[in-house]
Scaffold this motif. Structure first.
Motif, PDB file in Angstrom:
ATOM      1  N   THR A 252       0.836  -1.205   0.000  1.00 47.58           N
ATOM      2  CA  THR A 252       0.000   0.000   0.000  1.00 47.58           C
ATOM      3  C   THR A 252       0.869   1.253   0.000  1.00 47.58           C
ATOM      4  OG1 THR A 252      -1.530  -1.281   1.365  1.00 47.58           O
ATOM      5  CG2 THR A 252      -2.028   1.051   1.094  1.00 47.58           C
ATOM      6  N   PRO A 257      -2.877   3.352  -2.231  1.00 48.96           N
ATOM      7  CA  PRO A 257      -4.147   2.650  -2.100  1.00 48.96           C
ATOM      8  C   PRO A 257      -4.760   2.487  -3.488  1.00 48.96           C
ATOM      9  CG  PRO A 257      -4.028   4.530  -0.611  1.00 48.96           C
ATOM     10  CD  PRO A 257      -2.850   4.620  -1.515  1.00 48.96           C
ATOM     11  N   ARG A 258      -5.277   1.298  -3.742  1.00 53.49           N
ATOM     12  CA  ARG A 258      -5.857   1.060  -5.075  1.00 53.49           C
ATOM     13  C   ARG A 258      -7.367   1.149  -5.081  1.00 53.49           C
ATOM     14  NH1 ARG A 258      -3.062  -4.303  -5.768  1.00 53.49           N
ATOM     15  NH2 ARG A 258      -1.109  -3.655  -4.852  1.00 53.49           N
ATOM     16  N   ARG A 458      -5.873  -4.976   4.359  1.00 51.83           N
ATOM     17  CA  ARG A 458      -6.146  -4.108   3.193  1.00 51.83           C
ATOM     18  C   ARG A 458      -7.076  -2.958   3.603  1.00 51.83           C
ATOM     19  NH1 ARG A 458      -2.966  -4.589  -1.050  1.00 51.83           N
ATOM     20  NH2 ARG A 458      -2.293  -6.731  -1.301  1.00 51.83           N
ATOM     21  N   GLU A 462      -5.364   0.593   3.507  1.00 47.03           N
ATOM     22  CA  GLU A 462      -5.886   1.486   2.452  1.00 47.03           C
ATOM     23  C   GLU A 462      -6.428   2.765   3.091  1.00 47.03           C
ATOM     24  OE1 GLU A 462      -7.198   0.998  -1.118  1.00 47.03           O
ATOM     25  OE2 GLU A 462      -5.586  -0.463  -1.367  1.00 47.03           O
ATOM     26  N   THR A 463      -7.199   2.613   4.168  1.00 40.84           N
ATOM     27  CA  THR A 463      -7.838   3.776   4.778  1.00 40.84           C
ATOM     28  C   THR A 463      -6.800   4.700   5.408  1.00 40.84           C
ATOM     29  OG1 THR A 463      -9.778   2.415   5.273  1.00 40.84           O
ATOM     30  CG2 THR A 463      -9.592   4.511   6.443  1.00 40.84           C
ATOM     31  N   GLY A 466      -4.165   5.911   2.938  1.00 33.04           N
ATOM     32  CA  GLY A 466      -4.869   6.804   1.999  1.00 33.04           C
ATOM     33  C   GLY A 466      -5.140   8.167   2.613  1.00 33.04           C
TER      34      GLY A 466
END
Ligand code: HEM
Length: 511
Positions: A252, A257-258, A458, A462-463, A466
Motif C-alpha cells: 500500500t 491505495p488502489r 487491506r 488502504e484507509t 490513503g
C-alpha cells in the motif's frame, strides 16, 4: 457546534468540538448487492446474537501471562483506540439512522439512506484533534467566544497543554463530576486510554519546550506540526507495521491505495464504513480481561477500568482523591508506569491475540446508556448487529472486491469452539461472514492472531495510508522539511529527538 460524545452518556450539547465529515462505502456496489450482504431476516439477527454471545469468553481476570496473550505489548491496543478516536465517531450514535438496541428489530438499511444521514464526528486526518481540539484560534485568543473559552481550558497562557501533575501523580485535568476536560470525552472512557491521552498531551509540552523560536506562538505552531508528523509516522511505521500484514502495508505504501482515496478515482474524501463499523473494531479482541497500572497498583478487571471516572459508581471513588483545591484527580496509585504496557521488560502485559474471542467484561459494558441492554451492553453483539444494520458487505464479498482469496468454510469452522461453530452454521456465516467476524477469523487462520490477515490489513492500510497520503500537511508529503526522514521525525533541533516508535513518544514525553 460543540458537543460531548462518549460511550458513557451518548451525545450532550456542550463541551466538545465535533466535526462532521462524510461516511461512505469502500465498495458501494457490494453494499447495494443482496448477494454481498447478510440476509435481511430475523433468523439472521438471532444467529448474530448467538454468535456474539459465543464470542465472549469466560476467562477470569488474571495476572499475565494468560491463555490468550499475543507477543504485542498492551499499549498497541490503546494506541489503536486513540487512533480510532482521532479518525471516526458516531456510527453508534445517530439514533435516527442506526438502531440496534432497546429491542428494536435490526433491519438492513438502504446504503443511500446511511450515507445521506450518518455523519462522522471526526476529521479523519490523524492530526491529533483529540489533543488540540480545533487548535486554538490564535487570533481570538483570550476572547469570550466558545472557541477561545475551550482553548483556555485546554491550554495554559503560554500555550502549553493543561495537565494535572504532581510528582508521579498524573492525570488529565478534570472538572464537574470528574469529567476530563479534553476534546474527545471517549479518550477518558477507560483508565489506560486516559493515561495515554495524558502522555500525548505531555509529549506535546516536551516538544514545545524543545523549540527555540523565542516566542510561544511560534514554538506552539512548530511543536504542533512536529507532534502530528511524529504521530503519523509512528502510526504507519510502528503500529500498522505491528498489527497488519507487513506485505500489505509495504504494497500500500509503495503502490498507493488502489481502492480508496483520490488515486482510486473517488472524487470526494470520506471515511469507509467497512473500516469504522467492522475492520477497525478488530482490536476489541486485543483487550485483556484485566490490567495493572504499576508495581504498587492492584490488578483491576477491565469492567472496573471502563467508565472509571463516573461519580455514579461509588466503587470508582477508589481511583480518585482531591487535589489541593478539592478537585478530585486520579490517585498516584493508578498512574500508569508504561513499562507495564510497552517495551520488552519483565513487567510488560501483552495484548490478547486478534481472534474470535473478546474478554468477559466486554459482554456486560458498564456504560450507563448501554447497561442492561442485551445488545448495546455486549460489545460482540453490538458490533455484529451494527454491521448488519448499516449494510456492511460480508468478508467474502470484500475479499472478492479486493481480488484476494477468501477463507473457505472449512477454514472458518475448523478449531472454533462448539458454541461459535453452532452459531456460524445456524446463520450460514461460514459461507457469508459478518465482516467484523471474518477479519478476526482471518487473523487467526493467516497470522496466528498476531496481526490482521489480508482483507483486514487491506481495509486498515488502504484507509489510514490513503488518509495520510491525501493530506498535503502530512509527514508523507513533507520530506522536504529537515525534521522528516525515512528514519523518523526529529522533534527537537539537535540529537536525541528522533521519534520512530510508540516507545519513543512515551520516552520523550517523560511519562
Ligand atoms: C476497552 C476498550 C474499548 C471499549 C470499551 C470499546 C467500546 C466500543 C463501543 C461500545 C463501541 C460502539 C459499538 C456499537 O454499538 O456500534 C465502539 C466502537 C468502535 N470501536 Fe471500540 N472500544 C474499545 C477499544 C477499541 C479499540 C482498541 C479499537 C481499535 C483499535 C476500537 C475501535 C472502535 C471503532 C473503530 C468503533 C466505531 C467508531 C465509530 O463510531 O466510528 N475500540 N467501541
Amino acid at each position: 457546534m460543540f458537543k460531548r460524545i462518549s460511550h458513557i452518556n451518548g451525545v450532550e450539547d456542550d463541551g466538545e468540538i465535533l466535526f462532521a465529515t462524510q461516511f461512505d462505502y469502500l465498495f458501494p456496489e457490494a453494499a447495494n448487492s443482496k448477494g454481498c450482504l447478510l440476509p435481511d431476516s430475523e433468523a439472521c439477527t438471532a444467529a448474530l446474537v448467538n454468535l456474539g454471545t459465543a464470542m465472549a469468553d469466560d476467562e477470569l481476570p488474571a495476572a499475565p501471562p494468560d491463555a490468550f496473550a499475543s507477543g504485542n505489548p498492551a499499549v498497541f491496543t490503546y494506541f489503536g483506540q486513540f487512533i480510532d478516536h482521532d479518525l471516526t465517531a458516531r456510527t453508534d450514535r445517530e439514533g435516527s439512522v442506526t438502531r440496534i438496541g432497546n429491542g428494536d428489530p435490526v433491519s438492513r438499511l438502504d446504503p443511500a439512506l446511511v450515507t445521506a444521514n450518518l455523519r462522522n464526528g471526526r476529521r479523519p486526518q490523524l492530526d491529533l484533534d483529540a489533543v488540540f481540539g480545533e487548535a486554538p484560534g490564535l487570533a481570538g485568543w483570550g476572547g469570550a467566544s466558545p472557541a477561545s473559552s475551550q482553548s483556555q481550558v485546554l491550554y495554559t497562557s503560554s500555550l502549553d497543554m493543561h495537565l494535572y501533575e504532581h510528582g508521579a501523580r498524573r492525570d488529565v485535568i478534570r472538572g464537574d463530576r470528574r469529567a476530563a476536560l479534553i476534546p474527545d470525552a471517549r479518550n477518558d472512557e477507560n483508565l489506560n486510554l486516559s493515561q495515554l491521552q495524558f502522555a500525548m498531551l505531555r509529549f506535546f509540552n516536551e516538544v514545545k519546550a524543545a523549540q527555540n523560536f523565542g516566542h510561544d506562538v511560534e514554538n506552539y505552531i512548530r511543536a504542533r506540526q512536529l507532534c502530528r508528523w511524529a504521530f503519523q509516522y509512528v502510526v504507519v511505521n510502528d503500529w500498522l507495521t505491528t498489527v497488519c500484514d507487513p506485505y500489505v502495508l509495504r504494497d500500500t505504501l509503495a503502490n498507493g491505495p488502489r481502492f480508496f482515496g483520490s488515486g482510486a478515482g473517488r472524487s470526494k474524501a470520506f471515511m469507509p464504513l467497512e473500516f469504522s463499523v467492522a475492520a477497525f473494531r478488530f482490536a476489541h479482541s486485543m483487550i485483556r480481561p484485566s490490567y495493572r497500572s504499576n508495581a504498587a497498583a492492584p490488578i483491576e478487571s477491565i469492567m472496573d477500568l471502563l467508565d472509571f471516572a463516573s461519580p455514579d459508581k461509588a466503587a470508582n471513588d477508589r481511583f480518585f482523591e482531591p487535589d489541593a483545591s478539592g478537585q478530585p484527580q486520579l490517585k498516584e496509585l493508578y498512574a500508569i508506569d508504561w513499562s507495564f504496557f510497552s517495551g520488552s521488560g519483565p513487567n510488560v502485559q501483552f495484548a490478547r491475540k486478534i481472534d474470535t474471542k473478546i474478554a468477559k467484561g466486554l459482554g456486560t459494558l458498564p456504560f450507563s446508556a448501554r447497561m442492561g441492554d442485551p445488545v448495546l451492553g455486549h460489545l460482540a453483539r453490538s458490533n455484529l448487529l451494527r454491521g448488519k444494520n448499516l449494510s456492511i458487505p460480508t468478508g467474502q464479498a470484500m475479499a472478492d472486491a479486493f481480488g484476494v482469496t477468501f477463507l473457505t468454510p472449512n477454514e472458518i469452522l475448523t478449531g472454533e469452539d462448539a458454541g461459535i461453530v453452532d452459531a456460524l452454521k445456524a446463520g450460514h456465516f461460514h459461507h457469508r461472514s459478518p465482516l467484523w467476524y471474518y477479519v478476526l477469523r482471518e487473523a487467526v487462520v493467516q497470522q496466528d492472531g498476531e496481526r490482521l490477515g489480508e482483507v483486514g490489513s487491506r481495509i486498515v492500510c488502504e484507509t489510514i495510508v490513503g488518509m495520510i497520503r491525501d493530506d498535503l500537511n502530512s509527514y508523507l508529503n513533507n520530506f522536504h522539511d529537515g525534521a522528516v526522514s525515512e528514519n523518523g521525525i526529529d522533534v527537537k533541533p539537535g540529537p536525541n529527538g528522533q521519534i520512530a516508535t510508540i516507545a519513543d513518544i512515551l520516552k520523550f514525553a517523560k511519562v
